[in-house]
Design an enzyme around this catalytic site. Structure first.
Site, PDB file in Angstrom:
ATOM      1  N   ARG A   1       0.837  -1.211   0.000  1.00 35.61           N
ATOM      2  CA  ARG A   1       0.000   0.000   0.000  1.00 35.61           C
ATOM      3  C   ARG A   1       0.870   1.259   0.000  1.00 35.61           C
ATOM      4  NH1 ARG A   1      -3.956  -0.454   4.707  1.00 35.61           N
ATOM      5  NH2 ARG A   1      -4.630   1.548   3.919  1.00 35.61           N
TER       6      ARG A   1
ATOM      7  N   ASN B   1      -7.410   9.468   6.721  1.00 33.80           N
ATOM      8  CA  ASN B   1      -6.482   8.857   5.769  1.00 33.80           C
ATOM      9  C   ASN B   1      -5.053   8.879   6.297  1.00 33.80           C
ATOM     10  OD1 ASN B   1      -8.745   8.644   4.263  1.00 33.80           O
ATOM     11  ND2 ASN B   1      -8.271  10.336   2.871  1.00 33.80           N
TER      12      ASN B   1
ATOM     13  N   ASP C   1      -2.397   8.670   4.102  1.00 45.37           N
ATOM     14  CA  ASP C   1      -1.600   8.736   2.875  1.00 45.37           C
ATOM     15  C   ASP C   1      -0.829  10.039   2.644  1.00 45.37           C
ATOM     16  OD1 ASP C   1      -3.646  10.538   2.097  1.00 45.37           O
ATOM     17  OD2 ASP C   1      -4.730   9.007   0.944  1.00 45.37           O
TER      18      ASP C   1
ATOM     19  N   HIS D   1      -6.069   8.482  12.177  1.00 44.07           N
ATOM     20  CA  HIS D   1      -5.718   7.057  12.105  1.00 44.07           C
ATOM     21  C   HIS D   1      -4.237   6.830  11.803  1.00 44.07           C
ATOM     22  CE1 HIS D   1     -10.239   6.001  11.264  1.00 44.07           C
ATOM     23  NE2 HIS D   1      -9.997   6.301  12.526  1.00 44.07           N
TER      24      HIS D   1
ATOM     25  N   CYS E   1      12.445  -3.370  17.448  1.00 43.97           N
ATOM     26  CA  CYS E   1      12.765  -2.162  18.199  1.00 43.97           C
ATOM     27  C   CYS E   1      13.954  -2.481  19.112  1.00 43.97           C
ATOM     28  CB  CYS E   1      11.529  -1.796  19.018  1.00 43.97           C
ATOM     29  SG  CYS E   1      11.720  -0.436  20.157  1.00 43.97           S
TER      30      CYS E   1
ATOM     31  N   CYS F   1      13.903  -2.411  22.136  1.00 49.25           N
ATOM     32  CA  CYS F   1      13.375  -3.157  23.296  1.00 49.25           C
ATOM     33  C   CYS F   1      13.133  -4.631  22.957  1.00 49.25           C
ATOM     34  CB  CYS F   1      12.082  -2.512  23.807  1.00 49.25           C
ATOM     35  SG  CYS F   1      10.648  -2.890  22.787  1.00 49.25           S
TER      36      CYS F   1
ATOM     37  N   SER G   1     -17.627   6.839   4.651  1.00 51.83           N
ATOM     38  CA  SER G   1     -18.888   6.102   4.784  1.00 51.83           C
ATOM     39  C   SER G   1     -19.536   6.364   6.146  1.00 51.83           C
ATOM     40  CB  SER G   1     -18.632   4.598   4.609  1.00 51.83           C
ATOM     41  OG  SER G   1     -17.712   4.155   5.592  1.00 51.83           O
TER      42      SER G   1
ATOM     43  N   PRO H   1     -20.503  10.493  -3.481  1.00 53.68           N
ATOM     44  CA  PRO H   1     -21.388  10.031  -4.563  1.00 53.68           C
ATOM     45  C   PRO H   1     -22.499   9.112  -4.069  1.00 53.68           C
ATOM     46  CG  PRO H   1     -19.164   9.122  -4.834  1.00 53.68           C
ATOM     47  CD  PRO H   1     -19.125  10.018  -3.634  1.00 53.68           C
TER      48      PRO H   1
HETATM   49  C1  BJW Z   1     -16.107   9.145  -2.571  1.00 53.31           C
HETATM   50  C2  BJW Z   1     -15.467   9.078  -3.775  1.00 53.31           C
HETATM   51  C3  BJW Z   1     -15.117  10.282  -4.350  1.00 53.31           C
HETATM   52  C4  BJW Z   1     -15.816   7.075  -3.179  1.00 53.31           C
HETATM   53  N1  BJW Z   1     -15.412  11.414  -3.728  1.00 53.31           N
HETATM   54  N2  BJW Z   1     -16.392  10.284  -1.965  1.00 53.31           N
HETATM   55  C5  BJW Z   1     -19.124   2.559  18.446  1.00 53.31           C
HETATM   56  C6  BJW Z   1     -20.081   1.827  17.793  1.00 53.31           C
HETATM   57  C7  BJW Z   1     -19.726   0.700  17.050  1.00 53.31           C
HETATM   58  C8  BJW Z   1     -18.412   0.287  16.962  1.00 53.31           C
HETATM   59  C9  BJW Z   1     -17.455   1.012  17.619  1.00 53.31           C
HETATM   60  C10 BJW Z   1     -17.814   2.132  18.346  1.00 53.31           C
HETATM   61  N3  BJW Z   1     -16.667   2.656  18.865  1.00 53.31           N
HETATM   62  C11 BJW Z   1     -15.632   1.907  18.488  1.00 53.31           C
HETATM   63  C12 BJW Z   1     -16.074   0.894  17.724  1.00 53.31           C
HETATM   64  C13 BJW Z   1     -15.217  -0.157  17.095  1.00 53.31           C
HETATM   65  C14 BJW Z   1     -14.536   0.290  15.810  1.00 53.31           C
HETATM   66  C15 BJW Z   1     -15.601   0.650  14.777  1.00 53.31           C
HETATM   67  O1  BJW Z   1     -15.941   1.801  14.535  1.00 53.31           O
HETATM   68  N4  BJW Z   1     -16.126  -0.340  14.094  1.00 53.31           N
HETATM   69  C16 BJW Z   1     -17.131  -0.114  13.059  1.00 53.31           C
HETATM   70  C17 BJW Z   1     -16.647  -0.706  11.738  1.00 53.31           C
HETATM   71  C18 BJW Z   1     -18.446  -0.681  13.532  1.00 53.31           C
HETATM   72  N5  BJW Z   1     -13.648   1.397  16.031  1.00 53.31           N
HETATM   73  C19 BJW Z   1     -12.434   1.233  16.514  1.00 53.31           C
HETATM   74  O2  BJW Z   1     -12.021   0.126  16.807  1.00 53.31           O
HETATM   75  C20 BJW Z   1     -11.559   2.463  16.685  1.00 53.31           C
HETATM   76  N6  BJW Z   1     -11.004   2.478  17.977  1.00 53.31           N
HETATM   77  C21 BJW Z   1     -11.719   2.799  19.070  1.00 53.31           C
HETATM   78  O3  BJW Z   1     -12.841   3.223  18.993  1.00 53.31           O
HETATM   79  O4  BJW Z   1     -11.043   2.618  20.261  1.00 53.31           O
HETATM   80  C22 BJW Z   1     -11.809   2.611  21.469  1.00 53.31           C
HETATM   81  C23 BJW Z   1     -12.627   1.327  21.496  1.00 53.31           C
HETATM   82  C24 BJW Z   1     -12.043   0.135  21.179  1.00 53.31           C
HETATM   83  C25 BJW Z   1     -12.796  -1.032  21.204  1.00 53.31           C
HETATM   84  C26 BJW Z   1     -14.150  -0.996  21.517  1.00 53.31           C
HETATM   85  C27 BJW Z   1     -14.733   0.235  21.825  1.00 53.31           C
HETATM   86  C28 BJW Z   1     -13.956   1.394  21.838  1.00 53.31           C
HETATM   87  C29 BJW Z   1     -10.383   2.421  15.708  1.00 53.31           C
HETATM   88  C30 BJW Z   1     -10.810   2.503  14.291  1.00 53.31           C
HETATM   89  C31 BJW Z   1      -9.579   2.324  13.385  1.00 53.31           C
HETATM   90  C32 BJW Z   1      -9.937   2.265  11.914  1.00 53.31           C
HETATM   91  N7  BJW Z   1      -8.782   1.861  11.180  1.00 53.31           N
HETATM   92  C33 BJW Z   1      -8.865   1.826   9.725  1.00 53.31           C
HETATM   93  C34 BJW Z   1      -7.521   1.281   9.200  1.00 53.31           C
HETATM   94  C35 BJW Z   1      -6.443   2.376   9.334  1.00 53.31           C
HETATM   95  C36 BJW Z   1      -5.118   1.950   8.827  1.00 53.31           C
HETATM   96  C37 BJW Z   1      -5.113   1.537   7.374  1.00 53.31           C
HETATM   97  O5  BJW Z   1      -5.426   2.336   6.468  1.00 53.31           O
HETATM   98  O6  BJW Z   1      -4.781   0.397   7.121  1.00 53.31           O
HETATM   99  O7  BJW Z   1      -9.121   3.139   9.236  1.00 53.31           O
HETATM  100  S1  BJW Z   1     -10.237   0.862   9.104  1.00 53.31           S
HETATM  101  C38 BJW Z   1     -10.624   1.952   7.777  1.00 53.31           C
HETATM  102  O8  BJW Z   1     -11.902   2.587   7.998  1.00 53.31           O
HETATM  103  C39 BJW Z   1      -9.586   3.086   7.866  1.00 53.31           C
HETATM  104  C40 BJW Z   1     -10.420   4.283   7.524  1.00 53.31           C
HETATM  105  O9  BJW Z   1      -9.772   5.462   7.972  1.00 53.31           O
HETATM  106  C41 BJW Z   1     -11.710   3.985   8.217  1.00 53.31           C
HETATM  107  C42 BJW Z   1     -12.885   4.761   7.669  1.00 53.31           C
HETATM  108  O10 BJW Z   1     -13.141   4.421   6.360  1.00 53.31           O
HETATM  109  P1  BJW Z   1     -13.609   5.555   5.330  1.00 53.31           P
HETATM  110  O11 BJW Z   1     -12.509   6.532   5.167  1.00 53.31           O
HETATM  111  O12 BJW Z   1     -14.923   6.074   5.710  1.00 53.31           O
HETATM  112  O13 BJW Z   1     -13.644   4.708   3.981  1.00 53.31           O
HETATM  113  P2  BJW Z   1     -14.861   3.823   3.391  1.00 53.31           P
HETATM  114  O14 BJW Z   1     -14.274   2.920   2.389  1.00 53.31           O
HETATM  115  O15 BJW Z   1     -15.653   3.220   4.458  1.00 53.31           O
HETATM  116  O16 BJW Z   1     -15.793   4.899   2.677  1.00 53.31           O
HETATM  117  C43 BJW Z   1     -15.332   5.603   1.525  1.00 53.31           C
HETATM  118  C44 BJW Z   1     -16.446   6.545   1.111  1.00 53.31           C
HETATM  119  O17 BJW Z   1     -15.968   7.341   0.042  1.00 53.31           O
HETATM  120  C45 BJW Z   1     -17.720   5.836   0.606  1.00 53.31           C
HETATM  121  O18 BJW Z   1     -18.851   6.385   1.268  1.00 53.31           O
HETATM  122  C46 BJW Z   1     -17.744   6.182  -0.886  1.00 53.31           C
HETATM  123  O19 BJW Z   1     -19.076   6.339  -1.400  1.00 53.31           O
HETATM  124  C47 BJW Z   1     -17.006   7.479  -0.907  1.00 53.31           C
HETATM  125  N8  BJW Z   1     -16.363   7.817  -2.173  1.00 53.31           N
HETATM  126  N9  BJW Z   1     -15.343   7.725  -4.129  1.00 53.31           N
HETATM  127  C48 BJW Z   1     -16.079  11.360  -2.531  1.00 53.31           C
HETATM  128  N10 BJW Z   1     -14.507  10.299  -5.565  1.00 53.31           N
END
Ligand code: BJW
Length: 247
Positions: free
Chosen positions: A73, A105, A107, A122, A149, A151, A190, A215
């Protein structure tokens, strides 16, 4: 001439706003050629298992696999450039007294487009940290397997995986910006991943005008005051053009 329709009422609210907060997600980088996570056909999670690749447990089970996935990536990101959406946000910043760009993001494309203050919720794929001490030790360097590391623990990408806390300082800045802005833009996300997905709702509760640019409809759409359906790379330059013409 950009043909996107930008409501004049939104332009008026932006003209009178002093503080603007923005949350971006993977969608803003899609037009640069970086896959999103949840798009049905092209999203990363359509092809890879997040439990294996984006959790601390997955890393503990197979560190080499996770390291290689992030190396691939990283190489992809290194080969792409910011798109008109990133550049429009960098230009938009200059129109407001306070402009906070919060991104999910990893990136660096906002920084490469010229955005000055970017709050990374993130983490960043370019950095590595100790998997035990959680301390950032530097930039990624190419190796087949994760190095160790001082450590003794393995190094890992400095990104936030599922189940992990977000960097406290970044989250505090994001919340502060969401709660004190007059206009909040949610772009290319999303709105499914928490706690980032809470930010537009916090802005809404604090009385801000909430705008979504995407979109597709999302979990946020029904709450937003304005939904601008379309690609960020088209809608944002159109918004900037209207604002510049009205300011
Ligand atoms: C366009 C387009 C164009 C296309 N123009 N738009 C409360 C409720 C339920 C669950 C939880 C909660 N609190 C915590 C959780 C658990 C979890 C969570 O949210 N899970 C859900 C999936 C249900 N969250 C966590 O674990 C977080 N930590 C946390 O809360 O700690 C405390 C805790 C822990 C445990 C339990 C409770 C509390 C951490 C979240 C970390 C997310 N990590 C990732 C990977 C990062 C590293 C990597 O890149 O590898 O982050 S996952 C992935 O999702 C990445 C993204 O940043 C993140 C969000 O995704 P994003 O950016 O929204 O992308 P998509 O693909 O989902 O959407 C893209 C959108 O673009 C779409 O809508 C398209 O239509 C649109 N699009 N082309 C404009 N041209």
């Amino acid at each position: 001439m950009n043909t996107c329709i930008i409501p004049s009422e939104l332009v008026e609210r932006l003209v009178s706003a002093r503080r603007v907060a923005v949350l971006t997600g993977a969608g803003i980088s899609a037009e640069s050629g970086i896959p999103t996570f949840r798009d049905a056909l092209t999203g990363l999670w359509a092809h890879y298992d997040p439990q294996e690749l984006a959790t601390p447990e997955g890393f503990a089970r197979n560190p080499k696999l996770v390291w290689e996935w992030y190396a691939e990536r990283r190489a992809r990101i290194a080969g792409v450039a910011p798109n008109p959406g990133h550049f429009a946000l960098a230009a938009l910043e200059k129109h407001f007294e306070r402009f906070t760009l919060v991104t999910q993001n990893i990136d660096s494309l906002h920084q490469r487009a010229g955005s000055r203050e970017v709050v990374e919720l993130h983490g960043n794929i370019a950095r590595v940290k100790c998997s035990a001490e959680e301390i950032v030790v530097g930039e990624y360097a190419e190796t087949e397997s994760p190095p160790r590391c001082r450590c003794g623990a393995l190094l890992r990408p400095d990104v936030v995986w599922f189940g992990e806390m977000l960097p406290a300082g970044a989250m505090a800045r994001a919340e502060e910006a969401a709660e004190h802005c007059e206009v909040f833009l949610s772009i290319g996300t999303s709105a499914q991943v928490y706690p980032a997905a809470e930010l537009p709702l916090r802005a809404l509760s604090a009385g801000a005008t909430v705008v979504e640019i995407n979109p597709e409809r999302t979990a946020l759409s029904r709450h937003a005051h304005f939904v601008l359906p379309g690609a960020a790379g088209k809608v944002l330059p159109a918004l900037l053009e209207k604002l510049a013409a009205s300011a």
